[in-house]
Design a protein around this motif. Structure first.
Motif, short mmCIF file in Angstrom:
data_model
loop_
_atom_site.label_atom_id
_atom_site.label_comp_id
_atom_site.label_asym_id
_atom_site.label_seq_id
_atom_site.Cartn_x
_atom_site.Cartn_y
_atom_site.Cartn_z
N TYR A 1 0.97 -1.03 0.06
CA TYR A 1 -0.02 -0.03 0.12
C TYR A 1 0.78 1.28 -0.08
O TYR A 1 0.64 2.28 -0.76
CB TYR A 1 -0.93 0.04 1.20
N VAL A 2 1.77 1.23 0.56
CA VAL A 2 2.93 2.48 0.95
C VAL A 2 3.53 2.65 -0.50
O VAL A 2 3.54 3.87 -0.68
CB VAL A 2 3.87 2.12 1.90
N ASP A 3 3.89 1.52 -1.17
CA ASP A 3 4.45 1.61 -2.46
C ASP A 3 3.53 2.06 -3.55
O ASP A 3 3.98 3.07 -4.12
CB ASP A 3 4.88 0.35 -2.94
N VAL A 4 2.39 1.69 -3.43
CA VAL A 4 1.12 2.13 -4.18
C VAL A 4 1.00 3.76 -4.14
O VAL A 4 0.81 4.41 -5.04
CB VAL A 4 -0.03 1.48 -4.59
N SER A 5 0.85 3.96 -2.91
CA SER A 5 0.74 5.39 -2.53
C SER A 5 1.68 6.13 -2.89
O SER A 5 1.40 7.50 -3.52
CB SER A 5 0.38 5.76 -0.96
N GLN A 6 2.86 6.06 -2.78
CA GLN A 6 4.00 6.70 -3.50
C GLN A 6 3.98 6.92 -4.92
O GLN A 6 4.37 8.06 -5.45
CB GLN A 6 5.14 5.99 -2.78
N LEU A 7 3.69 5.72 -5.53
CA LEU A 7 3.36 5.82 -7.16
C LEU A 7 2.47 6.85 -7.30
O LEU A 7 2.50 7.61 -8.45
CB LEU A 7 3.43 4.51 -7.62
N THR A 8 1.31 6.74 -6.78
CA THR A 8 -0.08 7.47 -6.95
C THR A 8 0.39 8.91 -6.93
O THR A 8 0.08 9.70 -7.72
CB THR A 8 -1.08 6.99 -5.98
N THR A 9 1.08 9.30 -5.88
CA THR A 9 1.55 10.60 -5.41
C THR A 9 2.63 11.30 -6.64
O THR A 9 2.17 12.60 -7.03
CB THR A 9 2.24 11.02 -4.07
N LEU A 10 3.53 10.71 -6.83
CA LEU A 10 4.26 10.93 -8.17
C LEU A 10 3.53 11.34 -9.46
O LEU A 10 3.85 12.14 -9.98
CB LEU A 10 5.35 9.81 -8.22
N VAL A 11 2.57 10.20 -9.77
CA VAL A 11 1.95 10.46 -11.07
C VAL A 11 0.92 11.51 -11.28
O VAL A 11 0.70 12.61 -11.77
CB VAL A 11 1.45 9.14 -11.60
N ASN A 12 0.02 11.21 -9.90
CA ASN A 12 -1.28 12.26 -9.86
C ASN A 12 -1.05 13.55 -9.40
O ASN A 12 -1.89 14.40 -9.73
CB ASN A 12 -2.24 11.35 -8.83
N ASP A 13 0.14 13.76 -8.75
CA ASP A 13 0.43 15.10 -7.98
C ASP A 13 1.26 15.65 -9.07
O ASP A 13 1.31 16.73 -9.73
CB ASP A 13 0.47 15.17 -6.82
N GLU A 14 2.76 15.26 -8.98
CA GLU A 14 4.16 15.90 -9.58
C GLU A 14 3.92 15.72 -11.01
O GLU A 14 4.17 16.76 -11.60
CB GLU A 14 5.28 15.29 -8.86
N ALA A 15 3.56 14.70 -11.48
CA ALA A 15 3.73 14.43 -12.96
C ALA A 15 2.23 15.22 -13.49
O ALA A 15 2.60 15.95 -14.61
CB ALA A 15 3.67 12.96 -13.59
N ALA A 16 1.27 15.10 -13.07
CA ALA A 16 0.06 15.88 -13.52
C ALA A 16 0.44 17.47 -13.57
O ALA A 16 0.12 18.11 -14.36
CB ALA A 16 -1.20 15.76 -12.56
N VAL A 17 1.01 18.23 -12.38
CA VAL A 17 1.44 19.35 -12.47
C VAL A 17 2.16 19.84 -13.45
O VAL A 17 2.11 20.62 -13.97
CB VAL A 17 1.81 19.81 -10.95
N ALA A 18 3.13 18.93 -13.52
CA ALA A 18 4.37 19.22 -14.65
C ALA A 18 3.58 19.22 -16.16
O ALA A 18 4.44 19.94 -16.75
CB ALA A 18 5.26 18.07 -14.60
N LEU A 19 2.62 18.33 -16.25
CA LEU A 19 2.13 18.38 -17.58
C LEU A 19 0.93 19.39 -17.67
O LEU A 19 0.37 19.24 -18.75
CB LEU A 19 1.94 17.00 -17.99
N GLY A 20 0.66 19.92 -16.63
CA GLY A 20 -0.59 20.91 -16.74
C GLY A 20 -2.11 20.10 -16.86
O GLY A 20 -2.86 20.71 -17.51
N VAL A 21 -1.89 18.82 -16.19
CA VAL A 21 -3.21 17.98 -16.48
C VAL A 21 -3.77 18.34 -15.14
O VAL A 21 -3.36 17.99 -13.82
CB VAL A 21 -2.91 16.54 -16.43
N VAL A 22 -5.37 18.78 -15.24
CA VAL A 22 -6.18 19.04 -14.29
C VAL A 22 -7.15 18.04 -14.08
O VAL A 22 -8.00 17.69 -14.91
CB VAL A 22 -6.83 20.36 -14.38
#
Length: 344
Positions: free
Chosen positions: A314-335
């Motif tokens: 769960y911790v591993d998946v949560s960290q992956l979700t944060t990287l993609v859904n927060d950091e990558a989304a912000v970097a790519l301008g995805v709302v």
């Protein structure tokens, strides 16, 4: 040339170059995604066709060996679906195909109720009956019920009873037809997908939603980390067969193989090389540190020492979700907007 004019021209050239690079990256990412998803759909079509064939073979000649082949064929096709399940746009939206493949969540146990009705009537089980009976009987959960439900398989109506075999073969034929249609329609969808810029964000959001569902619904809720705080394996998908964790692993692998390459292309084109590498590393960590995928989730939820394996996952998946859904989304301008995982 006036210095200000030169500065303006230089700035315009940089802007134009940036736009050209971004457009090329978008096109490249969508090309990668379409090819990868096509491969996933073709695998699903192949495995679903094999499942239908093996189901017919088992019902014609039921033996322990043919039963084992049938269960293996179900699992192969189910995992093929899990690997491409994240795609929530395009042809899979036609006729509720996604729900036809997998009716889940099923809090009211509608699959079992529908199965009991079908198995308890004298009406011939034709392809038309399956088509008209609703999504709860048309996909993987229905076949899983027939193969693995303890109460059903402890009764005189268990497979290979004639009525059960009629339902089994009709449902697997339906799944095979749907999977072939889906693969063919995705092929025909290619020009529109590649020419429509909005599918860049649609694809990214599909991956984001899949990770969110993995974290919240497929792990946190059964683990008792959400809701009433009680551990409950019966709200996972594929709990009857004990393959819930194999399904989770397949979804992660599907995202890693099909979604990640295009995402990395976009991030790297925008200068976010370090973030792309961190996401690659986190995907690898999730798959490498995965708990024993063949262990039913019931076993892990019922043993505190084993439960720690789920906690680590769960911790591993949560960290992956944060990287993609927060950091990558912000970097790519995805709302992010509202999606089906936000609530019933």
């Amino acid at each position: 040339m006036h210095p200000i004019t030169r500065l303006f021209c230089a700035s315009a050239l940089v802007t134009c170059s940036t736009i050209v690079v971004a457009n090329a990256a978008d096109t490249g990412a969508r090309t990668q995604w379409h090819q990868a998803i096509q491969s996933g759909y073709e695998s699903l079509a192949t495995d679903a066709a094999e499942l239908a064939t093996v189901a017919t073979g088992y019902c014609n000649e039921p033996t322990p060996e043919s039963r084992e082949r049938l269960q293996s064929a179900w699992l192969d096709a189910f995992l093929a679906w899990q690997r491409v399940r994240y795609v929530n746009f395009g042809p899979v939206e036609n006729s509720n195909l996604s729900w036809q493949f997998q009716f889940w969540p099923d809090p009211k146990n509608l699959v079992a109720r529908k199965a009991s009705y079908l198995l308890g009537t004298d009406e011939p089980v034709t392809d038309e009956v399956i088509e008209q009976s609703g999504v709860a009987v048309q996909g993987f959960p229905m076949v899983e019920y027939l193969l693995f439900d303890e109460q059903l398989n402890g009764s005189e109506n268990a497979l290979p009873a004639t009525r059960n075999c009629e339902v089994l073969t009709a449902v697997t034929r339906h799944m095979s037809s749907n999977s072939r249609t889906l693969a063919d329609n995705w092929t025909a969808f290619k020009p529109h997908y590649l020419e429509t810029a909005q599918y860049r964000d649609a694809t990214i959001k599909a991956g984001m939603t899949a990770l969110e569902i993995l974290e919240e619904r497929r792990l946190a809720q059964p683990m008792g980390l959400r809701g009433n705080g009680k551990r409950n394996p019966y709200i996972t998908d594929a709990w009857r067969s004990g393959n819930s964790l194999m399904g989770v692993e397949a979804t992660i692998v599907g995202l890693q193989q099909q979604f990640l390459p295009g995402l990395a292309t976009l991030l790297e084109a925008g200068g976010n090389l370090a973030l792309a590498e961190r996401i690659r590393h986190q995907f690898a960590s999730v798959t490498e540190n995965f708990p024993q995928a063949h262990v039913p989730v019931t076993n892990l939820l019922g043993d505190d020492s084993q439960f720690r394996l789920l906690q680590n996952l769960y911790v591993d998946v949560s960290q992956l979700t944060t990287l993609v859904n927060d950091e990558a989304a912000v970097a790519l301008g995805v709302v992010r907007g509202f999606n089906s995982s936000d609530g019933d």
